[in-house]
Design an enzyme around this catalytic site. Structure first.
Site, PDB file in Angstrom:
ATOM      1  CG  ASP A 131     -11.773   0.918   1.062  1.00 24.17           C
ATOM      2  OD1 ASP A 131     -12.092   2.105   1.247  1.00 24.17           O
ATOM      3  OD2 ASP A 131     -12.460  -0.042   1.437  1.00 24.17           O
ATOM      4  CE  LYS A 132      -1.517   0.930   1.710  1.00 24.47           C
ATOM      5  NZ  LYS A 132      -0.689   1.163   2.912  1.00 24.47           N
TER       6      LYS A 132
END
Length: 289
Positions: A131-132
């Site tokens: 995930d970012k």
């Protein structure tokens, strides 16, 4: 003082604000120091920082990327690199690869530029992603054959995937196994299914340390579902600190306290298992003190 080259590093010795500390410890004009900050060339614990008043504590690492041409250096740690793969420690807040909606600069672009600066014919392929807002270990392949081999056999090759996270509050049990079925809304929000539909997600945890407000946990996942760790602890009513998507609305932390710190996988080129490890980010140590 620090001699200027393509990359300068400092270890913070005292509490200070970032700009003030750089003024005191870099042998260069103040105007240039400000330019490095403004242009995003300053990294604190592998995270790009542009705030002049960013609070520093002893032990933090500062890296100034002064390279504007020629061979590039990566502004984050390389854990392993050979002719076939490169394994890096991704900072929080950086997309692994662009999506249809988000075209911003990504981990993939930065790694590709680094490899092309050393070999103009270099290629890079994403093997898996984080995930970012999650930091930690990401594997890239340098050729399509090894990329396909790793991706097609990922579940068999991965022996261990571990994370570390800081949670709000205190868990009832010091260790546990969370088994859930997950579904996703049209707005990309993952949630626990109540009618046993969806994809199975299995998350194991063990408490490492507690203080007055927070709990540090080690996490091992048996499945790789989207947002599964974040949703697992939200469902226990102890969301991950800094989680703007699934966490507490009043949370003011400027990063997600979730880090992929250990990955053990079978590497077909060497025909053996390799363990990649990273240290816990300094922010985790600071918040748990």
């Amino acid at each position: 003082m620090c001699e200027e080259n393509s990359e300068m590093k400092l270890i913070v010795k005292k509490d200070s604000e970032l700009l003030e500390y750089l003024y005191e410890n870099l042998d260069m004009p103040k105007k240039r120091v400000k330019q490095y900050l403004t242009h995003g060339s300053i990294y604190v614990n592998n995270n790009r920082v542009k705030q002049y008043n960013y609070h520093l504590v002893p032990g933090m690492n500062i890296m100034i990327d002064t390279d504007s041409k020629g061979k590039k250096t990566l502004p984050f740690e390389i854990l392993f690199e050979d002719d076939h793969i490169i394994v890096v420690n991704k900072p929080s807040g950086l997309l692994t690869i662009a999506t249809a909606k988000e075209k911003e600069r990504t981990l993939y672009h930065i790694v590709r530029e680094y490899l092309v600066s050393k070999d103009k014919y270099a290629k890079v392929f994403i093997v898996h992603r984080l995930d970012k807002d999650t930091s930690g270990i990401v594997v890239f392949a340098k050729d399509e054959k090894i990329k396909n081999q790793l991706q097609e056999n990922w579940n068999e090759y991965v022996v261990l995937r571990e994370y570390v996270a800081v949670l709000h509050g205190h868990l009832k049990e010091s260790r546990g196994r969370i088994v859930q079925k997950l579904m996703e809304t049209k707005t990309n929000l993952v949630y626990v299914s109540r009618n046993n539909e969806g994809k199975e997600a299995i998350t194991n945890y063990k408490v490492i340390k507690e203080n007055k407000d927070y709990t540090l946990v080690s996490i091992a996942i048996e499945t790789g579902r989207k947002n599964q760790i974040r949703v697992a602890f939200q469902s226990l009513k102890h969301p991950i600190v800094g989680d703007k998507k699934y966490g507490e609305k009043m949370d003011q932390e400027n990063r997600l306290y979730l880090h992929a710190n250990r990955l053990k996988l079978y590497y077909p080129v060497l025909k053996k298992e390799i363990l990649f490890e990273t240290a816990n980010p300094q922010e985790f140590k600071k918040i748990m003190n």
